[in-house]
Scaffold this motif. Structure first.
Motif, short mmCIF file in Angstrom:
data_model
loop_
_atom_site.label_atom_id
_atom_site.label_comp_id
_atom_site.label_asym_id
_atom_site.label_seq_id
_atom_site.Cartn_x
_atom_site.Cartn_y
_atom_site.Cartn_z
N PRO A 179 35.68 43.85 39.24
CA PRO A 179 34.84 42.65 39.43
C PRO A 179 35.54 41.33 39.10
CG PRO A 179 34.40 43.57 37.29
CD PRO A 179 35.49 44.44 37.90
N ALA A 180 36.84 41.37 38.79
CA ALA A 180 37.50 40.17 38.26
C ALA A 180 37.48 39.00 39.25
CB ALA A 180 38.95 40.51 37.88
N ALA A 181 37.80 39.26 40.53
CA ALA A 181 37.98 38.15 41.47
C ALA A 181 36.72 37.30 41.63
CB ALA A 181 38.47 38.68 42.81
N PRO A 182 35.54 37.88 41.89
CA PRO A 182 34.35 37.03 42.04
C PRO A 182 34.04 36.22 40.78
CG PRO A 182 33.92 39.24 42.89
CD PRO A 182 35.22 39.30 42.16
N ILE A 183 34.19 36.84 39.63
CA ILE A 183 33.91 36.12 38.38
C ILE A 183 34.88 34.97 38.19
CG2 ILE A 183 33.85 36.33 35.87
CD1 ILE A 183 32.94 39.26 36.29
N LEU A 184 36.17 35.24 38.40
CA LEU A 184 37.18 34.20 38.22
C LEU A 184 37.03 33.10 39.25
CD1 LEU A 184 40.23 36.46 37.37
CD2 LEU A 184 39.13 34.83 35.84
N LEU A 185 36.64 33.46 40.47
CA LEU A 185 36.39 32.43 41.48
C LEU A 185 35.30 31.48 41.00
CD1 LEU A 185 36.52 34.28 44.92
CD2 LEU A 185 38.00 32.42 44.15
N GLN A 186 34.20 32.05 40.51
CA GLN A 186 33.10 31.20 40.07
C GLN A 186 33.48 30.32 38.89
OE1 GLN A 186 30.07 30.78 41.71
NE2 GLN A 186 30.20 29.03 40.33
N LEU A 187 34.32 30.84 38.01
CA LEU A 187 34.74 30.06 36.85
C LEU A 187 35.63 28.87 37.24
CD1 LEU A 187 35.51 32.86 34.22
CD2 LEU A 187 33.45 31.45 34.43
N GLY A 188 36.09 28.88 38.49
CA GLY A 188 36.91 27.77 38.96
C GLY A 188 36.21 26.88 39.97
N LEU A 189 34.92 27.13 40.23
CA LEU A 189 34.16 26.32 41.17
C LEU A 189 33.28 25.32 40.43
CD1 LEU A 189 33.03 29.03 43.77
CD2 LEU A 189 34.77 27.25 44.10
N PRO A 190 33.06 24.13 40.99
CA PRO A 190 32.16 23.17 40.36
C PRO A 190 30.77 23.77 40.17
CG PRO A 190 33.40 22.13 42.13
CD PRO A 190 33.68 23.60 42.21
N GLY A 191 30.19 23.52 39.02
CA GLY A 191 28.88 24.07 38.72
C GLY A 191 28.75 24.39 37.26
N PRO A 192 27.64 25.02 36.88
CA PRO A 192 27.37 25.25 35.46
C PRO A 192 28.30 26.24 34.79
CG PRO A 192 25.72 26.33 36.85
CD PRO A 192 26.53 25.44 37.74
N LEU A 193 29.02 27.07 35.57
CA LEU A 193 29.90 28.07 34.97
C LEU A 193 31.37 27.69 35.04
CD1 LEU A 193 28.26 31.42 36.22
CD2 LEU A 193 27.84 30.15 34.09
N GLN A 194 31.67 26.50 35.49
CA GLN A 194 33.07 26.14 35.67
C GLN A 194 33.80 26.04 34.33
OE1 GLN A 194 33.93 22.48 37.76
NE2 GLN A 194 35.96 23.20 38.36
N VAL A 195 34.91 26.74 34.23
CA VAL A 195 35.77 26.73 33.05
C VAL A 195 37.13 26.13 33.40
CG1 VAL A 195 36.97 28.16 31.35
CG2 VAL A 195 34.60 28.70 32.00
N PHE A 196 37.68 26.55 34.55
CA PHE A 196 39.00 26.09 34.99
C PHE A 196 38.81 24.85 35.85
CE2 PHE A 196 39.21 30.70 34.38
CZ PHE A 196 40.21 30.78 33.44
#
Length: 245
Positions: A179-196
């Motif tokens: 499941p890594a790719a979808p989670i990491l993608l979301q962590l790099g997209l603008p929005g409430p979960l963005q980390v990168f």
């Protein structure tokens, strides 16, 4: 528009799968299974065309989409498009079993060697066009799996690869992405979960023509991995059932 090999890679993937189906089902035709497999591959090809057009129109990087956490679910649509017909139609499942059983393992390994195309994202990372965090955590493992496919193909051709070994290798190929790719993608997209947040962010992954990879190209690799795992697991269970009778 950027020059990219991604559309050609998708064409090779789908063409290869059509070739496997044609080779097997022409040798021992069963009308229902043949029609079901070819229709399914045609459906996947159509989906690839539609998502490519949507990507070219910038649908996947629209600002109003970002609030809906698209990194977590866009690829689930692809999986549903490909998997739900298999769950619903017995002739399709039977046809897929026959195609897998008739396909040399080294052919399937060479299919995954196409993942060496991840060198392209490594280059884009070097030139600052692709998110480095995603390349290090997903792109490089995917590239290494593609390189391992050459070794696995050699073992399969020599007859030194066991069914269990091939099953486990395919399972690793799926786990490199899910499941890594979808989670990491979301962590790099603008929005409430963005980390990168450093540029470029994960919108680069969903920008055409790169969008072809997450929307259909990479899911196809994973689904072929899971096709092998499913069929090898079934055959293992059938063999064990035969021993216990």
């Amino acid at each position: 528009m950027q020059l990219s090999l991604t559309p050609f890679l998708l064409a090779v993937q789908i063409g290869f799968l059509f070739m496997l189906a044609w080779r097997c089902l022409q040798a021992a035709p069963q009308p229902n299974a043949t029609a079901a497999v070819h229709a399914h591959l045609g459906w996947i090809a159509l989906y690839g065309v539609v998502t490519s057009i949507l990507g070219a129109r910038g649908i996947f990087v629209r600002d109003d989409l970002m609030a809906w956490l698209p990194g977590l679910w866009l690829q689930i649509i692809t999986v549903a498009v490909c998997v739900v017909p298999v769950l619903l139609f017995a002739p399709l499942r039977g046809g897929l079993r026959r195609v897998f059983d008739a396909t040399p393992w080294h052919w399937l390994a060479y299919f995954h060697a196409l993942r060496i195309a991840a060198l392209g994202t490594a280059y884009k990372t070097y030139t600052g066009e692709f998110p480095a965090y995603f390349e290090y955590l997903v792109g490089i493992p995917d590239l290494l799996f593609g390189l391992s496919a050459l070794w696995i193909a050699g073992r399969a051709k020599r007859g030194t690869l066991t069914a269990r070994g091939f099953l486990m290798w395919n399972l690793v190929g799926a786990l490199v992405i899910v499941p890594a790719a979808p989670i990491l993608l979301q962590l790099g997209l603008p929005g409430p979960l963005q980390v990168f947040t450093g540029p470029p962010d994960a919108r680069a992954v969903f920008t055409y023509p790169m969008s072809i990879a997450p929307m259909i190209g990479v899911p196809l690799f994973v689904l072929v991995n899971l096709w092998a795992v499913w069929r090898l697991w079934e055959r293992r269970r059938e063999a064990l059932a035969g021993i216990t009778r």
